[in-house]
Design an enzyme around this catalytic site. Sequence first.
Site, PDB file in Angstrom:
ATOM      1  N   TYR A  51       0.862  -1.209   0.009  1.00 53.36           N
ATOM      2  CA  TYR A  51      -0.054   0.063  -0.026  1.00 53.36           C
ATOM      3  C   TYR A  51       0.993   1.317   0.144  1.00 53.36           C
ATOM      4  O   TYR A  51       0.347   2.371  -0.294  1.00 53.36           O
ATOM      5  CB  TYR A  51      -0.980   0.115   1.298  1.00 53.36           C
ATOM      6  CG  TYR A  51      -1.763  -1.012   1.482  1.00 53.36           C
ATOM      7  CD1 TYR A  51      -2.252  -1.994   0.527  1.00 53.36           C
ATOM      8  CD2 TYR A  51      -2.507  -1.192   2.659  1.00 53.36           C
ATOM      9  CE1 TYR A  51      -3.249  -3.097   0.465  1.00 53.36           C
ATOM     10  CE2 TYR A  51      -3.337  -2.355   2.991  1.00 53.36           C
ATOM     11  CZ  TYR A  51      -3.559  -3.321   1.691  1.00 53.36           C
ATOM     12  OH  TYR A  51      -4.493  -4.227   1.790  1.00 53.36           O
ATOM     13  N   HIS A 107       0.822 -11.521   1.626  1.00 54.09           N
ATOM     14  CA  HIS A 107      -0.261 -10.855   1.138  1.00 54.09           C
ATOM     15  C   HIS A 107      -0.983 -11.658  -0.019  1.00 54.09           C
ATOM     16  O   HIS A 107      -2.237 -11.460   0.204  1.00 54.09           O
ATOM     17  CB  HIS A 107       0.267  -9.391   0.580  1.00 54.09           C
ATOM     18  CG  HIS A 107      -0.687  -8.441   0.342  1.00 54.09           C
ATOM     19  ND1 HIS A 107      -0.414  -7.040   0.521  1.00 54.09           N
ATOM     20  CD2 HIS A 107      -2.029  -8.517   0.248  1.00 54.09           C
ATOM     21  CE1 HIS A 107      -1.506  -6.440   0.282  1.00 54.09           C
ATOM     22  NE2 HIS A 107      -2.505  -7.111  -0.025  1.00 54.09           N
TER      23      HIS A 107
END
Length: 258
Positions: A51, A107
Amino acid sequence: MNGQATIKLNTGAEMPALALGTWRLSGTGREQAVGWALEAGYRHVDTAAMYGNEQFVGAGLRVSGVPRDAVFVTTKLAGWDHVRPREAALESLDRLGLEHVDCYLIHWPGGSGADLDVWPVLEELHTERRLKAIGVSNYPVPLVQELLDSADVPPAVNQVEMNPFTHPRDIVAACHDSAIAVQAYSPLGKASRLDDPRVREVAERLGRTPAQVVLRWGIQHGVAVLPKSGDRERIEANGRLFDFELGGDDMASLDSLG
Ligand code: A2P
């Protein structure tokens, strides 16, 4: 006060069931959302190396004045770092300005397997207390099983997309059967269907917002919800989840959406 419900992890830690999601936070929200959420009673923040905002999350935690131990921080290993997981995890800690994170996840699966080369490195960092809990994200049932079959430290968490319109029942059931907690990302369905008539009907009858109803549905399925918002009022409203309950009929009605 809200945001106080927790889910017990297989490590023994209590994970707050409400977290601020931070994917695609931008503008003022990128710098302030964490502070707003903590003020509103959130005690869990979800971020990821991918992110690109771990430094903002860390800064938000530091200026909030909330003690470090009172906040549960989740971050994640990016796909491009599967070849150097140890360095990548320590870099995430540096960007966050933290000695440890409460939860560190792979992730995405790196290929067709369960990343059995990455996992032992996370186990080491877990033993060193830098990663208090370790887990995965976006793992389907066969990969969860493959990992469980070979891990010394079983995954504590699987983070998956979950809302009434996208309901991975098989993953939630398999994880819960194996004492793996589930974190739901996009628990609002990215706000794309909050005007669904069944959601609206429940919301209007209970005097709640559609977002609160959809988030409460996740909480009552025993998962942690990670709604993303960069808007102070929506962050506050999304946090008011622990002073009402959905009845069985309303849960069934929402269950029929996905
Ligand atoms: P914003 O950041 O402007 O509030 P999800 O968590 O399911 O991925 O959904 C995130 C999206 O939902 C973001 O676009 C966010 O926009 C929006 N959103 C967050 N909370 C609410 C809410 N209470 N009502 C409507 N939209 C919301």
